[in-house]
Design a protein around this motif. Structure first.
Motif, PDB file in Angstrom:
ATOM      1  N   PHE A  43      43.408  47.166  37.607  1.00  0.00           N
ATOM      2  CA  PHE A  43      43.018  46.551  38.874  1.00  0.00           C
ATOM      3  C   PHE A  43      44.143  45.638  39.369  1.00  0.00           C
ATOM      4  CE2 PHE A  43      38.104  46.744  38.734  1.00  0.00           C
ATOM      5  CZ  PHE A  43      38.156  48.040  38.274  1.00  0.00           C
ATOM      6  N   ILE A  44      44.152  45.410  40.697  1.00  0.00           N
ATOM      7  CA  ILE A  44      45.159  44.519  41.283  1.00  0.00           C
ATOM      8  C   ILE A  44      44.471  43.433  42.107  1.00  0.00           C
ATOM      9  CG2 ILE A  44      47.023  46.217  41.331  1.00  0.00           C
ATOM     10  CD1 ILE A  44      46.365  46.711  44.278  1.00  0.00           C
ATOM     11  N   ASN A  45      45.165  42.321  42.282  1.00  0.00           N
ATOM     12  CA  ASN A  45      44.668  41.210  43.072  1.00  0.00           C
ATOM     13  C   ASN A  45      44.691  41.588  44.552  1.00  0.00           C
ATOM     14  OD1 ASN A  45      45.271  38.578  44.720  1.00  0.00           O
ATOM     15  ND2 ASN A  45      44.256  37.927  42.843  1.00  0.00           N
ATOM     16  N   ILE A  46      43.647  41.210  45.272  1.00  0.00           N
ATOM     17  CA  ILE A  46      43.509  41.582  46.681  1.00  0.00           C
ATOM     18  C   ILE A  46      44.598  40.941  47.542  1.00  0.00           C
ATOM     19  CG2 ILE A  46      42.033  41.333  48.710  1.00  0.00           C
ATOM     20  CD1 ILE A  46      39.627  41.522  46.810  1.00  0.00           C
ATOM     21  N   ARG A  47      44.892  39.685  47.300  1.00  0.00           N
ATOM     22  CA  ARG A  47      45.824  38.967  48.156  1.00  0.00           C
ATOM     23  C   ARG A  47      47.281  39.284  47.823  1.00  0.00           C
ATOM     24  NH1 ARG A  47      45.804  32.598  48.015  1.00  0.00           N
ATOM     25  NH2 ARG A  47      43.591  33.023  48.093  1.00  0.00           N
ATOM     26  N   TRP A  48      47.643  39.245  46.536  1.00  0.00           N
ATOM     27  CA  TRP A  48      49.051  39.378  46.146  1.00  0.00           C
ATOM     28  C   TRP A  48      49.431  40.795  45.728  1.00  0.00           C
ATOM     29  CZ3 TRP A  48      46.714  35.082  43.218  1.00  0.00           C
ATOM     30  CH2 TRP A  48      46.817  33.881  43.905  1.00  0.00           C
ATOM     31  N   LEU A  49      48.436  41.682  45.561  1.00  0.00           N
ATOM     32  CA  LEU A  49      48.669  43.060  45.115  1.00  0.00           C
ATOM     33  C   LEU A  49      49.432  43.096  43.787  1.00  0.00           C
ATOM     34  CD1 LEU A  49      49.570  44.742  48.513  1.00  0.00           C
ATOM     35  CD2 LEU A  49      47.336  44.594  47.401  1.00  0.00           C
ATOM     36  N   THR A  50      49.076  42.199  42.896  1.00  0.00           N
ATOM     37  CA  THR A  50      49.705  42.126  41.576  1.00  0.00           C
ATOM     38  C   THR A  50      48.677  42.449  40.499  1.00  0.00           C
ATOM     39  OG1 THR A  50      49.237  39.761  41.473  1.00  0.00           O
ATOM     40  CG2 THR A  50      51.422  40.414  42.263  1.00  0.00           C
ATOM     41  N   PRO A  51      49.114  42.988  39.372  1.00  0.00           N
ATOM     42  CA  PRO A  51      48.183  43.340  38.292  1.00  0.00           C
ATOM     43  C   PRO A  51      47.799  42.115  37.456  1.00  0.00           C
ATOM     44  CG  PRO A  51      50.388  44.007  37.684  1.00  0.00           C
ATOM     45  CD  PRO A  51      50.471  43.451  39.088  1.00  0.00           C
ATOM     46  N   VAL A  52      46.959  41.275  38.000  1.00  0.00           N
ATOM     47  CA  VAL A  52      46.580  40.028  37.337  1.00  0.00           C
ATOM     48  C   VAL A  52      45.882  40.273  35.989  1.00  0.00           C
ATOM     49  CG1 VAL A  52      45.163  37.941  37.542  1.00  0.00           C
ATOM     50  CG2 VAL A  52      46.504  38.721  39.479  1.00  0.00           C
ATOM     51  N   PRO A  53      44.907  41.191  35.877  1.00  0.00           N
ATOM     52  CA  PRO A  53      44.271  41.389  34.573  1.00  0.00           C
ATOM     53  C   PRO A  53      45.251  41.864  33.502  1.00  0.00           C
ATOM     54  CG  PRO A  53      42.974  42.436  36.289  1.00  0.00           C
ATOM     55  CD  PRO A  53      44.247  41.982  36.909  1.00  0.00           C
ATOM     56  N   ALA A  54      46.175  42.755  33.869  1.00  0.00           N
ATOM     57  CA  ALA A  54      47.157  43.238  32.902  1.00  0.00           C
ATOM     58  C   ALA A  54      48.103  42.116  32.471  1.00  0.00           C
ATOM     59  CB  ALA A  54      47.947  44.403  33.489  1.00  0.00           C
ATOM     60  N   THR A  55      48.466  41.254  33.412  1.00  0.00           N
ATOM     61  CA  THR A  55      49.336  40.126  33.072  1.00  0.00           C
ATOM     62  C   THR A  55      48.609  39.155  32.148  1.00  0.00           C
ATOM     63  OG1 THR A  55      50.415  40.358  35.221  1.00  0.00           O
ATOM     64  CG2 THR A  55      50.781  38.296  34.033  1.00  0.00           C
ATOM     65  N   LEU A  56      47.344  38.848  32.442  1.00  0.00           N
ATOM     66  CA  LEU A  56      46.565  37.961  31.568  1.00  0.00           C
ATOM     67  C   LEU A  56      46.368  38.589  30.189  1.00  0.00           C
ATOM     68  CD1 LEU A  56      43.886  36.622  34.068  1.00  0.00           C
ATOM     69  CD2 LEU A  56      45.838  35.386  33.097  1.00  0.00           C
ATOM     70  N   PHE A  57      46.137  39.891  30.139  1.00  0.00           N
ATOM     71  CA  PHE A  57      46.002  40.597  28.864  1.00  0.00           C
ATOM     72  C   PHE A  57      47.276  40.463  28.034  1.00  0.00           C
ATOM     73  CE2 PHE A  57      46.671  44.602  26.521  1.00  0.00           C
ATOM     74  CZ  PHE A  57      45.610  44.533  25.627  1.00  0.00           C
ATOM     75  N   THR A  58      48.436  40.641  28.677  1.00  0.00           N
ATOM     76  CA  THR A  58      49.714  40.509  27.985  1.00  0.00           C
ATOM     77  C   THR A  58      49.906  39.093  27.461  1.00  0.00           C
ATOM     78  OG1 THR A  58      50.643  42.213  29.412  1.00  0.00           O
ATOM     79  CG2 THR A  58      52.201  40.802  28.256  1.00  0.00           C
ATOM     80  N   ILE A  59      49.535  38.110  28.239  1.00  0.00           N
ATOM     81  CA  ILE A  59      49.657  36.712  27.811  1.00  0.00           C
ATOM     82  C   ILE A  59      48.740  36.434  26.622  1.00  0.00           C
ATOM     83  CG2 ILE A  59      49.182  34.328  28.516  1.00  0.00           C
ATOM     84  CD1 ILE A  59      50.159  35.174  31.350  1.00  0.00           C
ATOM     85  N   ILE A  60      47.521  36.955  26.658  1.00  0.00           N
ATOM     86  CA  ILE A  60      46.573  36.739  25.554  1.00  0.00           C
ATOM     87  C   ILE A  60      47.090  37.378  24.266  1.00  0.00           C
ATOM     88  CG2 ILE A  60      44.265  37.355  24.714  1.00  0.00           C
ATOM     89  CD1 ILE A  60      43.326  36.941  27.668  1.00  0.00           C
ATOM     90  N   ILE A  61      47.609  38.597  24.365  1.00  0.00           N
ATOM     91  CA  ILE A  61      48.175  39.257  23.181  1.00  0.00           C
ATOM     92  C   ILE A  61      49.351  38.454  22.643  1.00  0.00           C
ATOM     93  CG2 ILE A  61      49.404  41.322  22.375  1.00  0.00           C
ATOM     94  CD1 ILE A  61      46.418  41.747  22.680  1.00  0.00           C
ATOM     95  N   ALA A  62      50.204  37.950  23.525  1.00  0.00           N
ATOM     96  CA  ALA A  62      51.347  37.136  23.084  1.00  0.00           C
ATOM     97  C   ALA A  62      50.881  35.871  22.383  1.00  0.00           C
ATOM     98  CB  ALA A  62      52.234  36.794  24.281  1.00  0.00           C
ATOM     99  N   LEU A  63      49.840  35.233  22.905  1.00  0.00           N
ATOM    100  CA  LEU A  63      49.318  34.027  22.272  1.00  0.00           C
ATOM    101  C   LEU A  63      48.731  34.329  20.895  1.00  0.00           C
ATOM    102  CD1 LEU A  63      47.673  32.246  25.327  1.00  0.00           C
ATOM    103  CD2 LEU A  63      49.764  31.581  24.113  1.00  0.00           C
ATOM    104  N   ILE A  64      48.067  35.486  20.766  1.00  0.00           N
ATOM    105  CA  ILE A  64      47.534  35.875  19.463  1.00  0.00           C
ATOM    106  C   ILE A  64      48.666  36.110  18.467  1.00  0.00           C
ATOM    107  CG2 ILE A  64      46.335  37.754  18.236  1.00  0.00           C
ATOM    108  CD1 ILE A  64      44.518  37.978  20.740  1.00  0.00           C
ATOM    109  N   LEU A  65      49.762  36.711  18.938  1.00  0.00           N
ATOM    110  CA  LEU A  65      50.875  37.012  18.046  1.00  0.00           C
ATOM    111  C   LEU A  65      51.616  35.760  17.573  1.00  0.00           C
ATOM    112  CD1 LEU A  65      52.338  40.237  19.681  1.00  0.00           C
ATOM    113  CD2 LEU A  65      51.146  40.044  17.501  1.00  0.00           C
ATOM    114  N   ILE A  66      51.559  34.679  18.344  1.00  0.00           N
ATOM    115  CA  ILE A  66      52.272  33.475  17.903  1.00  0.00           C
ATOM    116  C   ILE A  66      51.388  32.526  17.103  1.00  0.00           C
ATOM    117  CG2 ILE A  66      53.948  33.570  19.766  1.00  0.00           C
ATOM    118  CD1 ILE A  66      52.436  31.278  21.111  1.00  0.00           C
TER     119      ILE A  66
END
Length: 190
Positions: A43-66
């Motif tokens: 899914f993408i954000n309506i206003r910015w047309l960016t993949p916000v859920p995928a970006t948050l998912f990547t950040i969460i995985i990175a936080l788990i790895l550290i």
């Protein structure tokens, strides 16, 4: 001027982290859009047309790895996983050469080269486990098994959990499904 070199190192590190974040988020977005990951990641954000859920998912995985806080362990896990996938790729090449010997190939290498690479991969995978059974190799295998436990029912067997998480995330993050241009172009060609 002794501060200049560490400043350049910090800027370079932040630039590399920024590039990794956005490229990894793009991979998760494409996998979600193509139904290889949960569809909400596509899914993408309506206003910015960016993949916000995928970006948050990547950040969460990175936080788990550290979480372990040990950079050496993180590097060992990454290297182990890399050699595991290199080995699977080389093994698939050997299997493909055996099962489909007449397929056209853009370039060929002598069969001994993939065999040597596969043996090197096996050695580089088994040596850390034999040396330290409770080390990074075991953590990586555990992580991959957990991934299979999630993948098999969710993707291979297409079992869905009746949770309205997607609707909640759509309202929270202002996201909508993106248009899969590959699937649309395939439909229009036929």
């Amino acid at each position: 001027m002794s501060w200049l070199m560490p400043a350049f190192v910090v800027v370079s590190t932040l630039g590399a982290a920024n590039g990794c974040l956005f490229s990894s988020a793009r991979l998760a977005y494409a996998a979600g859009r193509d139904q290889h990951f949960p569809s909400v990641l596509g899914f993408i954000n309506i206003r910015w047309l960016t993949p916000v859920p995928a970006t948050l998912f990547t950040i969460i995985i990175a936080l788990i790895l550290i979480i372990p806080g040990d950079l050496g362990l993180l590097i060992d896990i990454f290297i182990f996983a890399s050699w595991l996938f290199y080995g699977w790729t080389t093994l698939s090449l050997l299997i493909l050469r055996y099962r489909e010997p007449n397929l056209p190939r853009p370039y060929k290498v002598p069969i001994v080269v993939p065999i040597i690479v596969l043996l090197a991969c096996v050695y580089l995978l088994l040596a850390p486990i034999i040396r330290d059974p409770a080390g990074s190799g075991s953590y990586t295998l555990l992580f991959l098994v957990i991934g299979l436990i999630v993948y098999v029912p969710a993707v291979a067997m297409n079992i869905r959990i009746p949770v309205q998480l997607t609707t909640f995330l759509q309202k929270l993050l202002y996201i909508v499904p993106s248009v899969n241009s590959n699937a649309d172009s395939d439909k229009t060609e036929h």
